[in-house]
Design an enzyme around this catalytic site. Structure first.
Site, PDB file in Angstrom:
ATOM      1  N   CYS A  96       0.825  -1.214   0.000  1.00  9.52           N
ATOM      2  CA  CYS A  96       0.000   0.000   0.000  1.00  9.52           C
ATOM      3  C   CYS A  96       0.862   1.269   0.000  1.00  9.52           C
ATOM      4  O   CYS A  96       1.596   1.509  -0.939  1.00  9.52           O
ATOM      5  CB  CYS A  96      -0.959   0.021   1.184  1.00  9.52           C
ATOM      6  N   HIS A 201      -3.561  -5.812   0.567  1.00 12.55           N
ATOM      7  CA  HIS A 201      -3.423  -6.073   1.992  1.00 12.55           C
ATOM      8  C   HIS A 201      -4.487  -7.107   2.358  1.00 12.55           C
ATOM      9  O   HIS A 201      -4.983  -7.785   1.486  1.00 12.55           O
ATOM     10  CB  HIS A 201      -3.485  -4.774   2.808  1.00 12.55           C
TER      11      HIS A 201
END
Ligand SMILES: [Zn+2]
Lengths: 249, 463
Positions: A96, A201
């Site tokens: 991310c 994620h």
């Protein structure tokens, strides 16, 4: 000879937004279950990074305010140390926000560019507040998967920035369901030598244990030569992977 | 807008409520509000204005429902008729539905005061419509990041809401939460609440998933003298001196009694009172102190607060007790890392290892992203949980989480069907042993619905 794995967790108190600690837990547990001694060192802002002391680096994602603090700190020497370590064969996973910081820059909707460390050949741009964030379950086809590993990776993505790869970065995979790097070219993540960046994620590694094992192998190989990882009973992980694949459709 | 239009809106809303009930389709907690607002868009503002004593809005990541129920209970004992979105429908439509249910077609509202829990993100809109007399800000924790986005964005919405308050409005906020304090500390008419007893501190270090570690003004970490819960505590920035504001109302001499509740001393500007409650956990101490601050602000007595808190029965999945086949089943909603950690601490505080059912869904109201499960310190279960049944849409994710938390695989039972999971949990119990059910929001609604059909609990809109 007993194997040992030295993991460096960068900015655990800043970049920990999406259960990122689960990646560290998964790496450590899966190595320990094979009898590998594991040491995890947390390196926060302001602490010097002695990159030669680690085999595997992890950096997660955070909120904007935290990301700015981490980006500034990376420019104070850590970025160069990480680049050098990866050139020398170290393994790295960036997720991310951490993924974005591995690129050349992050260009926000307004304000100045946030410099990256140019470890991965990519750049990220926020398309403006009017454009939607890319949010949801995601499945990608790993390109190419290591021998014996299943071909899919699953996770959850939630990012405003759109990332475009340069020629020196290979995508981690192709999007099967979801958005990926930019929602347009169907690529997701980036790979360069033993460094990987991704928007997945969930966290990434618990439901993709074969990716965790791949990273552990790469990291061990550097100091210990060719190693075999004993197979584990991954039935629960595989079921969770399958359930997440179904959920993404 | 004409009164005719308001009347038409009320009529449309009430007809849809009657229809939903006649069809047996549920409690009509939101849809009538949507219908009515489609006909009369300013319905919320116009009905709200008819409340003689105005409205109290309660928001925050955790504890809104319990705080609002406590306050309604206290005001009720003081003789005020309050209108309250009891069923937790906390978006504008849900608040409109609650008002509609107590309105005549001419717009007369049968109630003295509105006590509404409000979704964190919807606060500016509801403040704009209802012009509340009192606004209670509870806490800000990371929650449903796919829906709310970053915690700083929610804080910004609250700042926006505060700018829209009337000049004579009063803000009551949790001073122990540095994020909330940063939003509210400069508001001219503000009162604070918090915990004064540092003996219940968990330490001086924040837990892994704690938010708000860094001073908003200078970006350096706060120094905590005491951490009570998540990032709530007694904190100070050594760089600029920003610190926890003085507490108007506080809990002191806190003695936690695990799942059975707590006792503490409430210290207030009008005196002190020893308080006993069956609401479990430190998080409920915060809810009680918040409700007490609001009630005292509105003019009720400390004695009344104490009585209502003593008699308050946890309900609707917030420490609710249900008897099934001779066993006490405690249902404790656990929907984000900070809340889940507190629920675990409370449940695991006894001497004996427990049996727990953990129910994880990923619907919109739960947050579609279940990565937060890895921010919960499930490692606590290793020593204190002898069997865990995991269920819900994301049962598999939960099973993986427990495996990596170090629970032996034989202690983990995977049963995606909620009803079978509850029975499975009950079958694992020894004589007289309780069962702890820890669900996310929609999993809690689903399990309560299943139990209601079996006659173990009442349906949530009747509760
Ligand atoms: Zn400061």
């Amino acid at each position: 000879m007993a194997l040992d794995l030295r993991i460096c967790h960068l900015y655990p108190d800043l970049l920990n937004l999406y259960g990122d600690r689960g990646n560290i837990t998964t790496l450590a547990q899966r190595a320990r279950w094979r009898g590998v001694a594991v040491e995890v060192t947390e390196v926060p802002v302001g602490t010097p990074l002695r990159a030669a002391e680690y085999d595997l680096f992890f950096i997660g994602g955070g909120e904007d305010r935290q990301q700015v603090l981490a980006a500034g700190d990376l420019q104070q020497g850590k970025g160069g140390a990480l680049r050098e370590a990866v050139e020398e064969g170290a393994t790295l996973l960036a997720v991310c926000g951490g993924y974005q910081l591995m690129g050349r820059y992050y260009r926000p909707a307004e304000g100045e560019d946030l410099p990256g460390i140019s470890l991965l050949d990519l750049a990220t741009q926020h398309p403006g507040k009017r454009r939607p964030r890319l949010i949801g379950n995601i499945v990608i086809r790993w390109d190419p998967p290591p021998a014996g590993a299943p071909p899919t990776l699953v996770g959850f993505e939630n990012h405003g920035g759109r990332t475009v790869l340069g020629s020196a970065a290979h995508p981690l995979g192709q999007v099967v369901a979801g958005f990926g790097n930019n929602g347009e070219d169907r690529t997701e993540g980036a790979a360069y030598r033993n460094a990987y960046g991704t928007y997945l994620h969930g966290p990434l590694l618990p439901k993709n244990p074969w990716f965790a094992d791949h990273l552990i192998m790469l990291a061990l190989r550097r100091r210990h030569g060719e190693v075999e990882l004993a197979p584990l009973d991954d039935q629960i992980e595989a079921q969770a992977h399958e359930a997440a694949v179904r959920r993404a459709r | 807008m004409t009164d005719l239009r308001l009347g038409a809106g009320i009529l449309a809303g009430r007809l849809s409520a009657a229809l939903i009930r006649a069809l047996g389709a549920g409690g009509a907690t939101t849809m009538p509000g949507r219908v009515a607002r489609a006909v009369a868009p300013d319905l919320l503002a116009r009905l709200g204005r008819r409340l003689m004593r105005g409205s109290v809005l309660i928001t925050g990541t955790n504890g809104k429902t319990t705080t609002a129920r406590l306050l309604t209970g206290i005001l009720g004992r003081a003789g005020w008729r309050s209108i309250h979105n009891r069923a937790g429908a906390n978006l504008p439509a849900g608040i409109a539905a609650a008002l509609l249910a107590h309105s005549a077609l001419d717009g007369q509202v049968r109630g003295d005061v509105g006590v509404f829990e409000v979704d964190e993100a919807a606060l500016p809109l509801v403040v704009e419509s209802l012009r509340p007399r009192v606004l209670v800000l509870g806490n800000l924790f990371r929650d449903q990041l796919d829906r709310y986005g970053e915690i700083d964005l929610v804080a910004d919405r609250w700042r926006d809401a505060l700018r829209r308050l009337e000049a004579d409005a009063l803000v009551i906020y949790n001073a122990d939460d540095p994020l909330v304090a940063d939003v509210a500390r400069d508001f001219p008419a503000a009162r604070t609440f918090g915990i004064a007893d540092s003996s219940v501190r968990r330490g001086e270090a924040l837990e892994h998933a704690a938010d708000g570690r860094y001073c908003y003004r200078c970006g350096v970490p706060y120094r905590y003298e005491a951490v009570f819960l998540g990032h709530l505590g007694a904190y100070r920035c050594d760089s600029c001196g920003t610190a926890r504001p003085l507490l108007t109302v506080a809990a002191d001499n806190v003695r936690l009694r695990g799942i059975t509740g707590s006792v503490f001393t409430l210290t207030t500007p009008v005196g002190r009172a020893d308080v006993t409650t069956t609401l479990p956990g430190l998080y409920n101490v915060y809810n009680i102190v918040a409700a007490a601050t609001a009630a005292l602000t509105l003019g009720t007595t400390l004695g009344l607060v104490r009585t209502v808190v003593r008699d308050f029965i946890p309900a609707f999945g917030r420490g609710e007790q249900i008897t099934i086949e001779g066993h006490t089943v405690y249902m404790l909603l656990a929907k984000n890392p900070a809340g889940f950690n507190e629920v675990l601490r409370t449940v695991l505080s006894g001497a004996r290892p427990v049996v727990a059912v953990i129910a994880i869904n990923d619907l919109t109201a739960d947050g579609r992203d279940v990565s937060w499960l890895w921010d919960v310190d499930f490692e606590m279960l290793r020593e204190h949980c002898r069997a865990a049944v995991v269920t819900g849409i994301r049962a598999h994710d939960m099973a993986v989480r427990l495996k990596y938390a170090g629970l032996p695989e034989e202690a983990i039972t995977l049963e995606p069907d909620e009803e079978r999971a509850i029975h499975c949990g009950i079958d694992l119990l020894a004589l007289g042993e309780p069962l702890y059910v820890l669900p996310t929001y929609t999993a809690m609604l689903r399990i309560r619905d299943l139990l209601a059909r079996r006659g173990y609990v009442r349906a949530f809109w009747e509760d």
